[in-house]
Design an enzyme around this catalytic site. Structure first.
Site, PDB file in Angstrom:
ATOM      1  CD  GLU A   1      13.275  -0.191  10.309  1.00  0.00           C
ATOM      2  OE1 GLU A   1      12.381   0.227  11.052  1.00  0.00           O
ATOM      3  OE2 GLU A   1      14.162   0.550   9.843  1.00  0.00           O
TER       4      GLU A   1
ATOM      5  CG  ASN B   1      -3.927   6.285  13.285  1.00  0.00           C
ATOM      6  OD1 ASN B   1      -4.756   7.175  13.427  1.00  0.00           O
ATOM      7  ND2 ASN B   1      -2.689   6.531  12.862  1.00  0.00           N
TER       8      ASN B   1
ATOM      9  CB  CYS C   1       2.441  -1.463  14.086  1.00  0.00           C
ATOM     10  SG  CYS C   1       2.579  -1.220  12.309  1.00  0.00           S
TER      11      CYS C   1
ATOM     12  CB  CYS D   1       6.822  -5.236   9.227  1.00  0.00           C
ATOM     13  SG  CYS D   1       8.035  -4.199  10.056  1.00  0.00           S
TER      14      CYS D   1
ATOM     15  CG  LEU E   1      11.879   7.358  21.946  1.00  0.00           C
ATOM     16  CD1 LEU E   1      13.151   6.542  21.861  1.00  0.00           C
ATOM     17  CD2 LEU E   1      12.184   8.742  22.505  1.00  0.00           C
ATOM     18  CG  HIS E   2       6.495   4.593  19.421  1.00  0.00           C
ATOM     19  ND1 HIS E   2       5.959   5.735  18.883  1.00  0.00           N
ATOM     20  CD2 HIS E   2       6.744   3.784  18.347  1.00  0.00           C
ATOM     21  CE1 HIS E   2       5.870   5.609  17.570  1.00  0.00           C
ATOM     22  NE2 HIS E   2       6.354   4.451  17.216  1.00  0.00           N
TER      23      HIS E   2
ATOM     24  CB  SER F   1       9.807   6.526   9.681  1.00  0.00           C
ATOM     25  OG  SER F   1       9.392   6.132  10.973  1.00  0.00           O
TER      26      SER F   1
ATOM     27  CD  GLU G   1      -2.980  -1.140   2.229  1.00  0.00           C
ATOM     28  OE1 GLU G   1      -4.128  -1.432   1.902  1.00  0.00           O
ATOM     29  OE2 GLU G   1      -2.686  -0.828   3.396  1.00  0.00           O
TER      30      GLU G   1
ATOM     31  CB  CYS H   1       5.615  -2.228  16.570  1.00  0.00           C
ATOM     32  SG  CYS H   1       7.326  -1.899  16.095  1.00  0.00           S
TER      33      CYS H   1
ATOM     34  CB  CYS I   1       0.692   6.114  11.455  1.00  0.00           C
ATOM     35  SG  CYS I   1       1.328   7.650  10.929  1.00  0.00           S
TER      36      CYS I   1
ATOM     37  CB  CYS J   1       3.060   7.392   3.369  1.00  0.00           C
ATOM     38  SG  CYS J   1       3.525   6.191   4.607  1.00  0.00           S
TER      39      CYS J   1
END
Ligand code: SAH
Length: 364
Positions: free
Chosen positions: A171, A301, A122, A115, A225-226, A202, A95, A119, A344, A108
């Site tokens: 990533e 999100n 995500c 991935c 970072l989060h 990113s 996408e 995470c 995101c 984007c």
């Protein structure tokens, strides 16, 4: 099957021309004509590159094509965000999202199908890695968007697509070589000519690759970072177990130093009662001190069956205030395209969304 010339570097074009017996003295000019035809004019057929001879076009056309990636679906959000589902040659899907804003438009783009990072907040992370994208497939996402937006051959002031963000699926620093090659093509002055300041990558923080990125490219860097403590970050961004916060921050300090103190963007997803306390905000300012930085607060999100909730608006604003009082810019990212699952962390290939089996799944 013909090969795509999209994503071909100048060196590759050069090798090709030498194999056709093009003379050394003509080489440089021919490379530029072909590169420019593909990457600036945006031609969709080799025969349109009329700056080169019919004979040479014929030779190229025997084995190569400028055909675009198939767009399987286009979804347009009520806020103007557009999401394209692209079907690759091997039928894997990725996408790509276009986000129009007042004075700019960002694309984007994805760097992998799926991935490895997993995470926990995500959606893409629920999808195993299928494979890395090639430089051609990375550049082709920009080509598809430029076709759709009618954005070829425009100078930088009146382009609808002004910024590239490598924040889609995957990533990017785990697909370093192909990502690097693609970016070099996108910023080439004879091609689309994106300014390096308008390309941002990113990463979840793959330390050894961050060092290389600074030396090789000098584009914008955003870091997911989060969390401000390893125990929390281990849960949110499991790669933290390998590259913990302290080591990550010292790598970023070095990166900033060797890149003319250009600001690093820290991304911080706002998760209710997980990482959103005011003491977290204060700790965040403390640990990043010494790094020229901007903190991008991302309201979480949601996606089906996830375990998290987005922090309350009030909480996010208070968190942002602590950070800005410490002297850092701390914009709250406006969620875009949530209604079409384009925000995101909501990207996932359609086949996965529908739970159909993946093509050729591998583990790296
Ligand atoms: N792998 C890279 C790039 C892809 S994710 C990275 O980790 O940075 C792009 C950004 O969206 C990251 O900051 C990621 O943590 C964030 N993100 C992922 N899922 C999200 C979600 N559900 N809500 C908000 N942001 C999310």
């Amino acid at each position: 099957m013909k090969k795509s010339l999209i994503g071909y570097s100048r060196n590759q074009i050069s090798d090709l021309l030498l194999s056709y017996g093009i003379k050394e003295k003509d080489l440089k000019m021919r490379i530029t004509q072909i590169f420019h035809g593909i990457n600036y004019r945006g031609f969709q057929k080799i025969d349109e590159i009329t700056s080169i001879s019919k004979n040479l076009r014929g030779l190229l056309g025997e084995n190569f094509t400028l055909e675009r990636t198939e767009i399987k679906k286009e979804l347009i959000s009520k806020d103007g965000t557009i999401k394209w589902l692209l079907s690759l040659e091997d039928k894997n899907e990725i996408e790509t999202v276009y986000i129009p804003e007042k004075n700019r438009g960002s694309l984007c783009i994805s760097s992998q199908v799926g991935c490895t990072l997993k995470c926990s907040f995500c959606h893409t992370g629920t999808m195993p890695l299928v494979r890395n994208l090639t430089a051609s497939e990375i550049v082709a996402q920009v080509f598809s968007a430029k076709d759709k937006l009618n954005d070829w051959q425009k100078n930088s002031e009146n382009r609808r697509l002004s910024n590239i963000i490598l924040m889609g699926m995957g990533e990017p620093l785990y697909n370093y070589e192909e990502v690097c090659k693609a970016i070099k093509i996108l910023v080439d002055p004879e091609g689309i000519n994106f300014s390096k300041r308008k390309v941002t990558l990113s990463t979840a923080g793959i330390i050894p690759m961050i060092e290389r990125l600074g030396e090789d490219l000098g584009i914008g860097l955003a870091v997911s970072l989060h969390a401000v403590r390893d125990d929390i970050r281990n849960k949110l961004v499991p790669i933290n177990k390998k590259y913990p916060i302290k080591d990550l921050l010292s790598a970023l300090k070095k990166y900033a130093k060797s890149n003319q103190s250009r600001k690093i963007t820290f991304e911080y997803v706002m998760l209710k009662d997980i990482n959103d306390s005011l003491s977290d905000a204060r700790e965040l300012c403390r640990i990043i001190s010494g790094i020229p930085a901007k903190i991008n607060l991302i309201p979480f999100n949601p996606w089906p069956n996830n375990q998290y909730q987005c922090s309350d608006q009030k909480k996010i604003r208070a968190f942002s205030e602590v950070i800005s009082n410490a002297g850092y810019s701390s914009p709250i990212r406006k969620p875009r395209g949530r209604d079409i699952m384009a925000a995101c962390g909501q990207l996932i290939s359609e086949s996965r969304r529908n739970n159909r089996p993946l093509q050729g799944s591998i583990n790296i």
